[in-house]
Scaffold this motif. Structure first.
Motif: not given
Lengths: 176, 139, 122
Positions: A131-138
């Motif tokens: 999940n790219v959103v998670t990896s970018v977010l965190a």
């Protein structure tokens, strides 16, 4: 498009209705519609957040505030002419701005050229998170998220400071 | 308060599942939609639902306000502490590769989990504490 | 045909502008503070829309990587807005707390009444 039109209709309702209870309920419906629009626009994480936060928590908070205050809005004494002019001028400038915007949904626009392709291509091998959103977010934007968490922390502390302690009488007080 | 039997039973049934769903959203956030922010809000929503159906006092017995208030800084500490830990391990602030020397990808995974945990704790604590503050004001 | 195409391409933007302007109108016109906060959150939500709209690619999928897909929508605006929503509710709670305190101190949440009380002599 149907959802967006519904949102516009709800907004008219929010502007027109004077019963604040109705306004809060309408803004909850509005948040759900916004969440549906986000799903259509492929932003599933955002849709989830908007549905739980916008329609859930903020509606509850607003209702509890209405319980503490009153749920009827008084008729404004000033004429709405000045606000209408301000709003119309802002709308005209924004509409002028949209004329130069790239068409909707195209892959070749500037938004998709900068760092986003790197995130999409490298997320799996650099972080192992699909999940790219998670990896970018965190990970990639961890500093940002730390800042946001600190803002939530500060806002929470401020609310607790404002609302802690016993309720005073309604006469004007000098502290606060 | 006798008439809302259905609400009470339904709430009691739903609460564990809402909490389970929050944890699912938290730990499955790497593979599907979700993450610390959403999970924190869902967990807080469970406490709020309980407080709305059963009243504020039982909810405060279940989740004491002191715990909710302690969770607010604790999450930020977990988040920042992860960053400090990576610094102590000889890398930049919040560079999770240092957390696992054998495999940077595992380090990233661990770092993301820790950071999301911090976000979850802060968001859930803030929402519950704010709700208690507003709801407790009326009495 | 070109007219219809341009309407479809800019429909999101127009609705977004309508929402934003309605929020602005509520904030400027209405004296009730809870209503003002609702207007502010309307304004805020329209900004979410303006961020998410250009991230969409027609025919793309949500940015969760899988071997079956190659075209993904842009994840970066999603991240920014995701955090903005939660921060938004935190600041909304702060504003509501201020409203509660104002109501306790002055007995009103209407701007006009507050100004009138202030001129009476306090």
């Amino acid at each position: 498009m149907v959802l967006l039109t519904l949102m516009a209709i709800i907004t008219v309702g929010i502007v027109r209705i004077r019963n604040l209870f109705g306004v809060v309920v309408l803004s909850g419906i509005y948040s759900f519609l916004m969440a549906s629009v986000m799903i259509v626009l492929d932003a599933v994480d955002v849709a989830m957040t908007e549905a739980s936060v916008g329609a859930g928590i903020s509606t509850v908070l607003m209702l509890s505030v209405l319980y503490l205050t009153k749920s009827r809005e008084s008729v404004p004494t000033s004429t709405p002419l000045f606000p209408v002019i301000v709003a119309a001028a802002a709308a005209a400038m924004l509409l002028f701005g949209t004329l130069d915007l790239p068409p909707f949904g195209e892959a070749a626009t500037a938004v998709h050229q900068h760092v986003a392709p790197h995130y999409l291509a490298k997320s799996m091998e650099e972080t192992g998170v699909p999940n790219v959103v998670t990896s970018v977010l965190a990970s990639y934007r961890g500093y940002d998220t730390l800042g946001e968490t600190t803002v939530i922390f500060t806002a929470g502390i401020a609310v607790l400071m404002l609302l802690r302690g016993r309720r005073k009488s309604t006469k004007p007080s000098t502290d606060a | 308060m006798k008439l809302d039997l259905i609400l009470r039973v339904a709430t009691k049934l739903l609460c564990p599942f809402i909490l389970l769903f929050a944890l699912y959203v938290q730990f499955h956030g790497d593979y599907g939609p979700g993450g610390g922010f959403q999970a924190g809000v869902i967990a807080a929503a469970m406490v709020i639902l309980y407080a709305i159906t059963y009243g504020l006092e039982p909810a405060k017995r279940a989740v004491p306000p002191a715990i909710a208030q302690a969770m607010i800084p604790l999450g930020v500490l977990i988040f920042a502490g992860t960053g400090v830990a990576t610094m102590l391990l000889g890398d930049n602030f919040l560079a999770y590769n240092a957390l696992d020397h054998h495999s940077p990808v595992h380090g990233q995974h661990l770092g993301i989990l820790l950071v999301e945990l911090g976000v979850l704790v802060t968001v859930a604590g803030t929402m519950v504490a704010v709700f208690y503050a507003f709801a407790g004001r009326g009495r | 045909m070109a007219v219809i195409e341009s309407i479809i391409q800019h429909y999101n933007h127009w609705i977004m502008i309508f929402l934003m302007v309605s929020g602005l109108y509520i904030v400027v016109n209405r004296g009730n503070m809870v209503k003002k906060l609702v207007g502010l959150s309307l304004f805020q939500t329209s900004v979410y829309l303006i961020y998410i709209t250009p991230g969409k690619i027609l025919g793309g999928t949500p940015p969760i990587l899988d071997d079956a897909f190659t075209v993904y929508s842009n994840p970066l605006p999603h991240v920014l807005i995701l955090t903005a929503i939660v921060v938004g509710v935190a600041t909304l709670a702060l504003g509501l707390a201020l409203v509660v305190r104002i109501n306790e101190a002055y007995g009103s949440i209407e701007e006009d009444e507050l100004f009138a009380n202030g001129e009476d002599g306090t």
